[in-house]
Scaffold this active site. Sequence first.
Site, PDB file in Angstrom:
ATOM      1  CG  HIS A 276      -5.526   1.793   5.093  1.00  0.00           C
ATOM      2  ND1 HIS A 276      -4.802   2.957   5.129  1.00  0.00           N
ATOM      3  CD2 HIS A 276      -5.221   1.198   3.911  1.00  0.00           C
ATOM      4  CE1 HIS A 276      -4.088   3.062   4.010  1.00  0.00           C
ATOM      5  NE2 HIS A 276      -4.314   2.001   3.263  1.00  0.00           N
ATOM      6  CD  GLU A 277      -5.975  -2.366   2.961  1.00  0.00           C
ATOM      7  OE1 GLU A 277      -6.322  -2.247   1.762  1.00  0.00           O
ATOM      8  OE2 GLU A 277      -4.853  -2.017   3.379  1.00  0.00           O
ATOM      9  CG  HIS A 280      -7.543   1.325  -0.371  1.00  0.00           C
ATOM     10  ND1 HIS A 280      -7.043   2.319  -1.166  1.00  0.00           N
ATOM     11  CD2 HIS A 280      -6.580   1.071   0.551  1.00  0.00           C
ATOM     12  CE1 HIS A 280      -5.818   2.654  -0.744  1.00  0.00           C
ATOM     13  NE2 HIS A 280      -5.515   1.918   0.303  1.00  0.00           N
ATOM     14  CD  GLU A 306      -2.821   4.347   0.372  1.00  0.00           C
ATOM     15  OE1 GLU A 306      -2.949   4.594   1.583  1.00  0.00           O
ATOM     16  OE2 GLU A 306      -2.951   3.205  -0.101  1.00  0.00           O
TER      17      GLU A 306
END
Length: 512
Positions: A276-277, A280, A306
């Site tokens: 997820h990170e 980003h 997101e």
Amino acid sequence: MSKPDATQAPGNPQYARLLELISEVRDIQGIGALLFWDQQVIMPRGGAASRGNHLALVNKLRHERFTSPEIGRLLEGLRSYEESLPYDSDEASTIRVTRREYAKATKLPPELVVRASRAATEGYTVWLAAREARDYGVFRPALEKTVAVTREIAETLGYEDHPMDALLDQHEPGMKVADVETLFAELRTALVPLAKAIAAKGDIVDSAFLQQPFDRAKQLALGLEAVKAIGYDPEIRGRMDISVHPYTIDIALDDVRITTRVNENYVGQSFFACLHEAGHGIYGQGLPGKFGRSILGDGASAGLHESQSRLWENVVGRSRAFWQSFFPRLEAHFPTQLAAATPESIYRAVNRVRPSLIRVEADEVTYNLHIMVRFELEKAVFDGKLEVKDLAEAWNAKFKEYLGIAPSDDLTGILQDIHWSMSFGANFTSYTIGNVASIQLYEEAVKQYPDMTERIARGDFAALFGWMKDNLHVHAAKFTPQETLERVTGKPLTAAPYLGYIKRKFTDIYGL
Ligand code: ZN
């Protein structure tokens, strides 16, 4: 001789001066980000009070620099220059976005900005203490302050329909609370019956083998391999650390840091936080270098940010194809724990659907219901229908209503997210916008690479990574999120692709 930067316009001294002033504002912002990273990752707890002062000063300096009358005069003077340029040029976009943000920032008095920053720093510290005590009562006074200051910000910024519009606009420029409500209604209609149909099938997906002791250092090594594989650079232009709440912190375009957290009894938590990170981080590292110190050196919105984290976490990381290529790497780290596992059993396990209490661990079917709970509670507080003192109780009741379960304590309930420790209002909707946009973007990428699934199954992520860089990241913050989606996919935010994806995927897994 150095090449002229694309954002430079040597012919227009006013524009050149504007860029110069903005670059200093961006540098101050980078300093603040570094202080924040340190606070999240290595600062001793005793440093909290002085860090509050440091961050408040940096935010104040940034605000003062950005709202200086000189920037206002330059923006006025540049009107005809802006009109002479194509809308999508770097120059016109820089002036347009600066004008938009300047108008918002000049409405906020520096004193209010300082109070908001102090409330956020204090809120974060109190939130940590409340988590330890598992007691919302400890957090409540800080949250009351945060709500009051956020309400003041909304009133000061102004709005047409709803105070939260002013707050939403800070995350998703141009979007309104009414748009979010329409989107949620469409999602609710499709997702609630789907979740029920899945529940009726019983608990037929085994994920228990993911919940056993997994060595911490090995989990971190696996996470690092994964983020590198998908295209995040954790060595030269980034790094990965541990924090209470996983985060991506952009200090500069060439210094985009991510964090994760490790659960030694569940291998999924750190792994998917890493993906997820890193999503980003890839967006931040993928922005054109020419925007390094520009106001455009950012993602289009929190929601589109997101879309990138959800793309790598879910669309890729929870796909059958991904586990065909990645299973051997997981197995190499944990041969004992995964002795009986297969790529297919991992794929099913990481997609097990069940009502759960923790948002960041929620499956794709129920995730948006977690967001709806938060959004509706925030709106009720703003509408004066709910008081902050009754928030924990209301939280538990909403969970019962949407998910059929209620938390046994505040740690697994209202205290789980960092967000309300720092601000209140419209800051969760970007997650749902991101989920929906991730599929809209992915399907556009598949039009160019019809063999995307086969590529992912071979562990080749370059096509997807490259497509996002060339088609989305390239626009940086030039356009609003809706404009960006229209440019990249031909349509504004549309729920249909996302709902189609969810339905196909979970109909197959659960044999509906
Ligand atoms: Zn995120």
